[in-house]
Enzyme design. Structure first.
Site, PDB file in Angstrom:
ATOM      1  N   ARG A   1      14.292  -4.713  48.408  1.00 12.90           N
ATOM      2  CA  ARG A   1      15.205  -3.593  48.137  1.00 12.90           C
ATOM      3  C   ARG A   1      16.603  -3.782  48.726  1.00 12.90           C
ATOM      4  O   ARG A   1      17.521  -3.052  48.398  1.00 12.90           O
ATOM      5  CB  ARG A   1      14.588  -2.276  48.642  1.00 12.90           C
TER       6      ARG A   1
ATOM      7  N   ASN B   1       2.732   6.559  61.081  1.00  9.60           N
ATOM      8  CA  ASN B   1       2.598   5.352  61.895  1.00  9.60           C
ATOM      9  C   ASN B   1       3.948   4.626  61.943  1.00  9.60           C
ATOM     10  O   ASN B   1       4.525   4.295  60.913  1.00  9.60           O
ATOM     11  CB  ASN B   1       1.516   4.462  61.268  1.00  9.60           C
TER      12      ASN B   1
ATOM     13  N   ASN C   1      15.142  -0.731  54.911  1.00  6.29           N
ATOM     14  CA  ASN C   1      14.512  -1.169  53.661  1.00  6.29           C
ATOM     15  C   ASN C   1      15.523  -1.362  52.537  1.00  6.29           C
ATOM     16  O   ASN C   1      15.271  -2.088  51.593  1.00  6.29           O
ATOM     17  CB  ASN C   1      13.427  -0.183  53.252  1.00  6.29           C
TER      18      ASN C   1
ATOM     19  N   ARG D   1      43.470 -15.531  66.892  1.00  4.44           N
ATOM     20  CA  ARG D   1      42.275 -16.237  66.417  1.00  4.44           C
ATOM     21  C   ARG D   1      41.580 -16.936  67.579  1.00  4.44           C
ATOM     22  O   ARG D   1      42.033 -16.891  68.719  1.00  4.44           O
ATOM     23  CB  ARG D   1      42.678 -17.220  65.317  1.00  4.44           C
TER      24      ARG D   1
ATOM     25  N   LYS E   1      46.261 -19.347  67.655  1.00  6.82           N
ATOM     26  CA  LYS E   1      44.948 -20.002  67.542  1.00  6.82           C
ATOM     27  C   LYS E   1      44.874 -21.090  68.594  1.00  6.82           C
ATOM     28  O   LYS E   1      45.808 -21.888  68.700  1.00  6.82           O
ATOM     29  CB  LYS E   1      44.765 -20.591  66.154  1.00  6.82           C
TER      30      LYS E   1
ATOM     31  N   TYR F   1      53.979 -18.238  64.515  1.00  9.80           N
ATOM     32  CA  TYR F   1      52.664 -18.872  64.533  1.00  9.80           C
ATOM     33  C   TYR F   1      52.592 -19.862  65.679  1.00  9.80           C
ATOM     34  O   TYR F   1      53.391 -20.805  65.749  1.00  9.80           O
ATOM     35  CB  TYR F   1      52.365 -19.603  63.211  1.00  9.80           C
TER      36      TYR F   1
ATOM     37  N   ALA G   1      62.006 -14.973  67.405  1.00  8.24           N
ATOM     38  CA  ALA G   1      61.438 -14.534  66.133  1.00  8.24           C
ATOM     39  C   ALA G   1      61.318 -15.698  65.158  1.00  8.24           C
ATOM     40  O   ALA G   1      62.192 -16.562  65.095  1.00  8.24           O
ATOM     41  CB  ALA G   1      62.335 -13.457  65.532  1.00  8.24           C
TER      42      ALA G   1
END
Ligand code: UD1
Ligand code: CA
Length: 468
Positions: free
Chosen positions: A15, A172, A228, A334, A352, A367, A381
């Site tokens: 399901r 149950n 379920n 990141r 990162k 970056y 900037a």
């Protein structure tokens, strides 16, 4: 008593209509099975996981959790083969339980995530016990028949139940703590002579109860709710959110809107943390006292120090943010980002595998990848570390007190020495010594009056085109 858990997770989960095994579907970021494993009390020495559908995916997840130290005990897996019922599932774990010398077994379902350790402990206080819940509509569940003293007299599956038995509200929960020896003999005698032609664990539990009375232990229905389908998953998520947010509010955390704030089960929050609407904290997240997490921030496996401020809509993954740091709005940290104390990372900055040391700043449109920025250095900037040559990643190392003007490209591998200054618009292609000024400039042209002349010419051309 040597206690081992058996966790049933071989079912297809039809399901859910999913390629992901049911027990790996998450509730507040953690898969259902991880919730179940985490709920095991310390006296449980090991867990046997019964798998079949999606076995490889579950085993891969288990290895990752083990590597991250998330498993409370050793976990063994067995393959049930074609699932022929809950009794058949536990039969497949029998040899492993014998080998481990189990004296008592705790049987749980991998798709019932909100069962608490406290309730399990309450179940395990009895020599033998079963968890039950009282439902207004128990359709689909097995019904519990009790002796006057609250011990188990029988279990009838919904599909096998008479009209009178279907009126019983006590259902149950499918969680049991039982001595292994009588259960083992009862499992050996199981037959699939029922409406579903399955080997019912419930039949074995009732048979074992003849040798060892089984206490019926009632608990809140939400703890026994199974996943379920997707609707159940959403309900579980809402129940977990309420439970967790309530507890954090009692611990001194402000939620501006608890209904939209998702705090995972492995988060640890210091006093006076403020969580704005739509904040989401997943996995191992630690947040120090007095830190503010802005609207729509998503933090996954991050540590944040005290008194930091994450302004709205920041996304941070496997990163560390120091005390007093100011981040965002709209920053993307990141994996492997480390911001030390009092660092500022502003809007539209992506990092990162990058460390910004104490007091360093990168405030706008930048970056920084595979990079280190020394103390008090300022990144202007629009600066970009060109860390990727299409094949390899290279590092950029920036010293202390460096000033990088706006719109610079740092072509890695490259280093900028302490106190150096990089003029705006420079493309840095060589290492810059400490204290040096680096500039790359093409000469600027200046033509007095040329703008007016050009505009007149363009207007005249346009007029001529319109009159033709
Ligand atoms: C079972 C109980 C029922 C109880 C309900 C509570 C039986 C016969 N019935 O219902 O009394 O009210 O749980 O949720 O035990 N599984 C396997 N292998 C199998 C079959 C199932 O590993 O061959 C796993 C499923 O993946 C799931 C768990 O066992 O995690 C329960 O199975 P499910 O089919 O949901 O339970 P029911 O048989 O409907
Ligand atoms: Ca079934």
């Amino acid at each position: 008593m040597k206690t081992h858990a058996v966790i049933l997770a071989a079912g297809l989960g039809k399901r859910m209509k999913s390629d992901l095994p049911k027990v790996l579907h998450p509730v507040l970021g953690d898969p259902s099975l991880l919730w179940v494993l985490r709920s095991l009390p310390p006296e449980v020495e090991g867990a046997v996981l019964v798998l079949h559908h999606g076995k490889e995916q579950v085993e891969t997840a288990l290895r990752a959790w083990e590597a991250d130290g998330l498993l409370p005990c050793p976990v063994t897996t067995v393959d049930q083969g074609e699932p022929l019922g809950t009794g058949h599932a536990v039969q497949q774990a029998a040899a492993t339980l014998d080998r481990l010398g189990a004296e008592r077994v705790v049987i749980l379902c991998g798709d019932v995530p909100l069962l608490t350790r406290e309730t399990l402990q309450r179940l395990m206080d009895h020599p033998a016990g079963l968890l039950a819940m009282d439902l207004d509509d128990a359709t689909g569940y097995g019904r519990v028949l009790e002796h006057g003293n609250g011990t188990l007299a029988g279990l009838v599956e919904h599909k096998d139940a008479s009209e009178a038995q279907r009126a019983i509200r006590r259902a149950n929960g499918g969680a049991y703590a039982l001595p292994w020896a009588p259960l083992r003999s009862a499992l050996a005698g199981l037959k699939a002579d029922n409406a579903q032609k399955e080997y019912y664990l419930t039949d074995a539990v009732v048979a074992a109860a003849a040798a060892c009375p089984v206490q019926v232990v009632a608990c809140a229905a939400e703890e026994l709710l199974g996943m379920n389908g997707r609707a159940d998953q959403a309900t579980l998520q809402a129940l977990a959110r309420n439970r967790i947010n309530q507890a954090w509010m009692e611990a001194g955390i402000t939620f501006l809107d608890p209904a939209t704030t998702l705090v995972g089960p492995r988060a640890a929050l210091g006093r006076d943390v403020v969580l704005e609407p739509g904040a989401r904290l997943e996995g191992h997240v630690v947040i120090g006292e007095g830190t503010r997490i802005g609207q729509g921030c998503i933090l996954t496996d991050c540590e944040v120090g005290q008194g930091a401020e994450l302004r709205p809509y920041c996304v941070a993954t496997r990163s560390r943010i120091g005390s007093g740091a100011k981040v965002g709005p709209f920053a993307h940290l990141r994996e492997g980002t480390e911001l030390e104390t009092d660092v500022h990372v502003g809007n539209f900055v992506e990092t990162k595998k990058t460390t910004l040391r104490r007091g360093a700043k990168a405030n706008h449109l930048t970056y920084l990848g595979d990079c280190e920025v020394g103390e008090r250095s300022n990144i202007g900037a629009g600066c970009i570390t060109c860390n990727y040559d299409g094949v390899n990643k290279h590092r950029t190392v920036i010293g202390r007190n460096v000033f990088v003007g706006s719109d610079c490209q740092l072509v890695a591998p490259v280093s900028l020495g302490d106190d150096s200054l990089i003029g705006a618009g420079t493309t840095v292609t060589q290492d810059v010594p400490a204290g040096a000024l680096a500039l790359s400039r093409s000469p600027m042209l200046m033509k007095e009056g040329a703008a007016l002349q050009l505009r007149e010419k363009l207007l005249a051309l346009k007029l001529r085109a319109q009159t033709c």
